[in-house]
Design an enzyme around this catalytic site. Structure first.
Site, mmCIF file in Angstrom:
data_model
loop_
_atom_site.group_PDB
_atom_site.id
_atom_site.type_symbol
_atom_site.label_atom_id
_atom_site.label_comp_id
_atom_site.label_asym_id
_atom_site.label_seq_id
_atom_site.Cartn_x
_atom_site.Cartn_y
_atom_site.Cartn_z
ATOM 1 N N HIS A 162 9.736 5.990 1.897
ATOM 2 C CA HIS A 162 8.987 6.928 2.472
ATOM 3 C C HIS A 162 8.808 6.856 3.787
ATOM 4 O O HIS A 162 8.467 7.840 4.576
ATOM 5 C CB HIS A 162 7.488 6.489 2.197
ATOM 6 C CG HIS A 162 7.278 6.238 0.647
ATOM 7 N ND1 HIS A 162 7.244 7.591 -0.284
ATOM 8 C CD2 HIS A 162 6.677 5.458 -0.329
ATOM 9 C CE1 HIS A 162 7.100 7.371 -1.148
ATOM 10 N NE2 HIS A 162 6.619 6.005 -1.619
ATOM 11 N N ASP A 197 12.568 5.316 -7.958
ATOM 12 C CA ASP A 197 11.214 5.009 -7.772
ATOM 13 C C ASP A 197 10.286 6.079 -8.387
ATOM 14 O O ASP A 197 10.533 7.325 -8.420
ATOM 15 C CB ASP A 197 10.987 4.919 -6.251
ATOM 16 C CG ASP A 197 9.555 4.199 -5.937
ATOM 17 O OD1 ASP A 197 9.773 2.961 -5.746
ATOM 18 O OD2 ASP A 197 8.541 4.934 -6.056
ATOM 19 N N HIS A 199 7.605 7.097 -7.044
ATOM 20 C CA HIS A 199 7.192 8.024 -5.935
ATOM 21 C C HIS A 199 8.225 8.906 -5.447
ATOM 22 O O HIS A 199 9.300 8.311 -5.352
ATOM 23 C CB HIS A 199 6.509 6.945 -4.822
ATOM 24 C CG HIS A 199 5.291 6.419 -5.322
ATOM 25 N ND1 HIS A 199 5.486 4.904 -5.509
ATOM 26 C CD2 HIS A 199 4.023 6.557 -5.313
ATOM 27 C CE1 HIS A 199 4.385 4.458 -6.090
ATOM 28 N NE2 HIS A 199 3.603 5.455 -5.848
ATOM 29 N N ASP A 287 8.863 0.966 -10.138
ATOM 30 C CA ASP A 287 7.359 1.184 -10.379
ATOM 31 C C ASP A 287 7.160 2.514 -11.468
ATOM 32 O O ASP A 287 6.016 2.784 -11.698
ATOM 33 C CB ASP A 287 6.403 1.425 -9.227
ATOM 34 C CG ASP A 287 7.270 2.630 -8.285
ATOM 35 O OD1 ASP A 287 8.581 2.960 -8.579
ATOM 36 O OD2 ASP A 287 6.862 2.447 -7.106
#
Ligand code: Q9C
Ligand code: ZN
Length: 353
Positions: A162, A197, A199, A287
């Site tokens: 991120h 991931d 996200h 995740d």
């Protein structure tokens, strides 16, 4: 090459000194999900199979290498946090912006200018942990680039995908996966990043937005309703110099192994094959797991193994960089599932040649 030696796993104990305790999540104070226990559980799983994995210390990354992807003011701010008093965690809460605002990267009270969310705190240990975390990624890349290992794993923590050129956020401070990709790309190689991931890997996407030598791909929860909200849409295909060199695959909630594999077959693998990279980086968040408290996908440990195997079967020398994964009790088995899958797939691909 085809070295049958153990899979190198990069980790440095200073990564465990940083302990964010809580975060503000949509107005609620919750225990911080990005714990040291995550790394400890992964370490335990690796250490339980010493015939398969080889734990190694990374080389310390020079700051000049970080500066190839990150704004020096971001680095200055992370380093400024080293002046915080012991056991104190600073939560940026003032996010001033505007024409006449001049952020001072040496003033911790201006940290809000260098981050994009309220869940990513600073303490005196942040810089060291983040730098070692990035060092793991680049050291793993160096091993793969040298041709000594078909697969290497960076136990990067805190995570990185991120973090943008000038902002930390989403529990990430430095772009670990991006730094590995940059190292592998060097002067002329082509690198594909596959971010699994749950996200969107907004940082990695942004860092290579105009670079047609790094193909960035991310599969993730639909940003319309899922973190990081602002990015991750299929319409984001790359900057003017690199149209088609970014691919986002937003997937619906409750995505299971079958739907995930279908997305790989339909969107990801054809694009990677067409690009024909020299190296692969897998930004490996786990995740997507069915029990993950952050994610809303429904992947099982077996699905994660299968996904690793399918990606490994592409046959590219691969650097695996740890990203998220917050169901701590099963994070060790989930990470090793991805890793053994990748090794199996990769060995199979090499035997075919
Ligand atoms: N508690 C990674 O997986 N928090 N970062 C959203 C809900 C941000 C996750 C608020 C989640 C960031 C690397
Ligand atoms: Zn994540």
């Amino acid at each position: 090459m085809a070295n049958a030696s153990r899979l190198p796993c990069l980790f440095h104990s200073d990564q465990l000194t940083f302990k964010p305790r809580y975060e503000w999540a949509f107005g609620e104070k919750i225990d911080h999900p990005e714990t040291t226990a995550r790394a400890e559980m992964i370490l335990a799983a690796i250490e339980a199979a010493p015939d398969v994995y080889e734990l190694r210390r990374p080389d310390e990354l020079p700051e000049a290498t970080l500066a190839t992807l990150h704004d020096e003011r971001l680095i200055t701010m992370l380093k400024a946090a080293r002046q915080l008093r012991r056991a104190y965690t600073f939560y940026p809460a003032v996010f001033m912006r505007g024409e006449n605002i001049v952020p001072d990267a040496t003033n911790i009270h201006h940290a809000g200018s260098f981050c994009f969310d309220s869940g990513t705190p600073l303490s005196r240990e942040t810089w060291s942990a983040a730098r070692w975390s990035a060092s793991c990624a680049v050291s793993a890349a160096a091993l793969v680039k040298a041709g000594d290992h078909p697969v290497a794993y960076a136990l990067s923590r805190p995570p990185g995908h991120h973090a943008t050129r000038s902002l930390f956020g989403g529990y990430c401070y430095l772009g670990n996966s991006a730094l590995a990709a940059k190292h592998l790309a060097g002067e002329r190689a082509k690198v594909a990043v596959i971010d699994i991931d749950v996200h969107h890997g907004n940082g990695t996407q942004g860092l290579f937005w105009n670079d047609p030598r790094v193909l960035t791909i991310s599969l993730h929860g639909d940003p319309k309703t899922f973190f990081p909200f602002f990015t991750g849409f299929a319409s984001e295909i790359g900057g003017a110099d690199a149209r088609g060199f970014n691919l986002n695959v937003p997937l619906e909630e409750k995505t299971d192994g079958q739907a995930y594999e279908r997305a790989l077959d339909l969107h990801v693998f054809p694009r990677v094959a067409d690009f024909a990279p020299d190296f692969l980086v897998v930004a490996a968040g786990v995740d997507t797991y069915e029990r993950d408290p952050m994610g809303d996908f429904n992947l099982t440990t077996e699905d994660l193994h299968r996904i690793g195997e399918r990606i490994g079967a592409l046959g590219y020398p691969t650097v695996v960089v740890q990203e998220g994964g917050y169901y701590t009790p099963h994070i060790g088995r989930n990470v090793t599932a991805v890793l053994t899958g990748l090794s199996t797939g990769s060995a199979h691909a090499r035997a075919q040649r």
